[in-house]
Design an enzyme around this catalytic site. Structure first.
Site, PDB file in Angstrom:
ATOM      1  N   ASP A  88      20.569  -9.584 -79.660  1.00 24.73           N
ATOM      2  CA  ASP A  88      20.571  -8.625 -80.734  1.00 24.73           C
ATOM      3  C   ASP A  88      21.749  -8.279 -81.140  1.00 24.73           C
ATOM      4  O   ASP A  88      22.723  -8.484 -80.478  1.00 24.73           O
ATOM      5  CB  ASP A  88      19.753  -7.172 -79.996  1.00 24.73           C
ATOM      6  CG  ASP A  88      20.582  -6.762 -78.869  1.00 24.73           C
ATOM      7  OD1 ASP A  88      21.034  -7.433 -77.874  1.00 24.73           O
ATOM      8  OD2 ASP A  88      20.509  -5.548 -78.695  1.00 24.73           O
ATOM      9  N   GLU A 152      20.743  -5.161 -75.471  1.00 28.49           N
ATOM     10  CA  GLU A 152      21.678  -4.982 -75.125  1.00 28.49           C
ATOM     11  C   GLU A 152      22.519  -3.625 -75.834  1.00 28.49           C
ATOM     12  O   GLU A 152      22.962  -2.958 -75.269  1.00 28.49           O
ATOM     13  CB  GLU A 152      22.821  -6.238 -74.923  1.00 28.49           C
ATOM     14  CG  GLU A 152      24.075  -5.944 -74.099  1.00 28.49           C
ATOM     15  CD  GLU A 152      25.403  -4.934 -74.635  1.00 28.49           C
ATOM     16  OE1 GLU A 152      26.217  -4.522 -73.955  1.00 28.49           O
ATOM     17  OE2 GLU A 152      25.173  -5.103 -76.041  1.00 28.49           O
TER      18      GLU A 152
END
Ligand code: BES
Ligand code: MN
Ligand code: MN
Length: 457
Positions: A88, A152
């Site tokens: 991500d 994250e």
């Protein structure tokens, strides 16, 4: 070394094209609008792991975005390296400040410009390509496991649950993470610590509605003014943080440790020039390296309230808000610091307003060992690949799962980062050097090799 160099040279264009494909997925975890983009990225990563030779590849669902897992277990007597990364990325805003579109990777001056180029797609993908090499050339020295997550940048909340439920599957001897920076290609370095994080959102509420700033102004507390004053009071004239108890648990470094830390090459003039500032700022008594590595901080990340549209509107806002982050160092604890902040912020609020403090995700600080074989293997790999022994540094950013891995799995991490602080992480025009990418791919197999050798001795 020559063999991996040749392999990288021969496959350079494909390695770049594949990374470009990965960078074209808009995998912004913070914004639900990009849900499809994030999920498609997980599919792509899983496919690439399979193509590179990973077995048991699985897109593991979580309450949020999935975790991509894959492994190659060649011999239960060999050590196991667990590679962690995240697919991500941060939002690309403000988009208008990008010189080329964030999800259309472009090369300029030997650098790949795209959101996620360095953080962390370009970095975790080096491990996929290094793994491909080791599999194809029969050079795997360790068992390898991959765990690439998709949350994250929003606090890894579901990763903690996944880790607790998969202790056996994640069993490993060392965790390798390429999600940090080195000083430069000329001066390789290894981050040996990360700061923790407390993140809060505050709201200051005044009158029950927005008011005419002429009719009421002067007679009612303006939440925007009060909030500004309260925030300004959080640092004293020496830029120390004024929250009572804030520094209580801070581990002070010895004079020798501080000296060693400050031996890393650092040019203040270049730093200022790069940032476009005349003077630096920070806690009195500490150098810039210390202020950004071993000292805790408090920063406003966003502040708003009242009219921010075009032109002038005369209004006294009924509320004002801010998002505030505190970076923590050993042995501070994020929950305790969040609590101290909340108490203090409520205490300093005048009776003319009400304040609401809302905690967000946090994370604990870590130091990674420099006396173990994982560090030695990383040191040797970098030395061979870069022709220079890397220096240990302390990183200012946070990867909260590092402390969680330690706690839940009992496994330590090594931060084998190949980015640069100037890569514009989280900013417009994020970039990653092609050289960093390719050198990283060359270094990783060496790490596996030296780690296995050292482990056997
Ligand atoms: N890769 C960064 C952390 C980082 C950057 C560490 C540079 C060392 C040097 C990571 O993706 C990140 O941005 N982490 C967040 C924390 C998270 C909880 C949102 C951070 O540090 O703000
Ligand atoms: Mn990252
Ligand atoms: Mn990040």
């Amino acid at each position: 070394m020559q063999k991996i160099k040749d392999y990288v040279e021969a496959n350079k264009d494909r390695f770049l094209n594949e990374l470009f494909e990965l960078l074209r997925f808009p995998s912004v975890s913070a914004d639900p609008q990009f849900k499809e983009g994030v999920l498609n990225t997980a599919e792509f990563v899983a496919q690439k792991l399979k193509d590179a030779g990973a077995n048991n590849v699985e897109i593991c669902p979580t309450a949020g975005y999935p975790i991509v897992y894959g492994e190659r277990i060649i011999d239960s007597n060999l050590p196991t390296v667990l590679v962690y990364g995240h697919y991500d990325v941060q939002p690309a805003d403000p988009i208008e400040l990008w010189d080329t579109p964030p999800f259309e990777p472009t090369i300029r001056d030997g650098k790949i410009y795209a959101r996620g180029a360095a953080d962390d797609k370009g970095q975790f993908y080096m491990h996929v390509k290094a793994f491909e090499y080791m599999v194809n050339e029969n050079e795997l020295a360790c068992n390898v496991k991959f765990m690439i997550e998709g949350e994250e940048e929003v606090g890894s909340e579901n990763l903690g649950i996944f880790v607790k439920e998969n202790i056996e599957r994640l069993k490993s001897d060392v965790i390798v993470i390429s999600d940090t920076a080195m000083i430069s290609l000329e001066t390789p370095s290894i981050e040996t610590g990360l700061r923790g994080l407390s993140y809060v959102e505050v709201e200051v509420v005044g009158p029950n509605r927005d008011l005419h700033s002429g009719v009421y102004g002067g007679g009612v507390a303006n939440p925007a003014t009060i909030l500004s004053k309260m925030i300004a009071s959080l640092h004293d004239e020496n830029n120390h943080i004024t929250i009572p108890g804030f520094y209580d648990d801070v581990a002070e470094l010895s004079a020798e440790q501080r000296k060693a830390l400050n031996e890393a090459p650092f040019d203040i003039e270049v730093y200022k020039e790069d940032l476009g500032v005349q003077e630096l700022w920070g806690e009195k008594g500490y150098t810039t390296i210390e202020r950004t590595g071993i000292r805790p901080t408090l920063e406003v990340n966003g502040i708003w309230g009242g009219y921010i549209g075009e032109g002038a509107k005369t209004v006294l806002p009924s509320k004002a808000n801010a998002k505030i982050s505190m970076r923590l160092v050993p042995n501070q604890n994020s929950e305790r610091i969040t609590q101290l902040f909340k108490q203090h912020f409520e205490n300093i609020a005048p009776k003319s307003v009400q304040v609401i403090v809302k905690p967000h995700h946090g994370g604990e600080p870590v130091v990674t060992p420099t006396d173990g074989i994982a560090y030695q293997a990383a040191e040797k790999a970098l030395e061979v690949a870069f022709g220079k022994k890397p220096v240990p540094t302390r990183g200012g950013g946070s990867i909260p799962i590092v402390s969680l891995f330690e706690k839940e799995l009992g496994v330590k991490s090594v931060l084998l980062g190949f980015g640069l602080d100037s890569d514009n992480l989280h900013s417009p025009n994020e970039k990653y050097g092609i050289e960093n990418y390719l050198k990283g791919i060359q270094t990783i197999p060496l790490f596996h090799k030296y780690y296995a050798e050292l482990k056997n001795n």
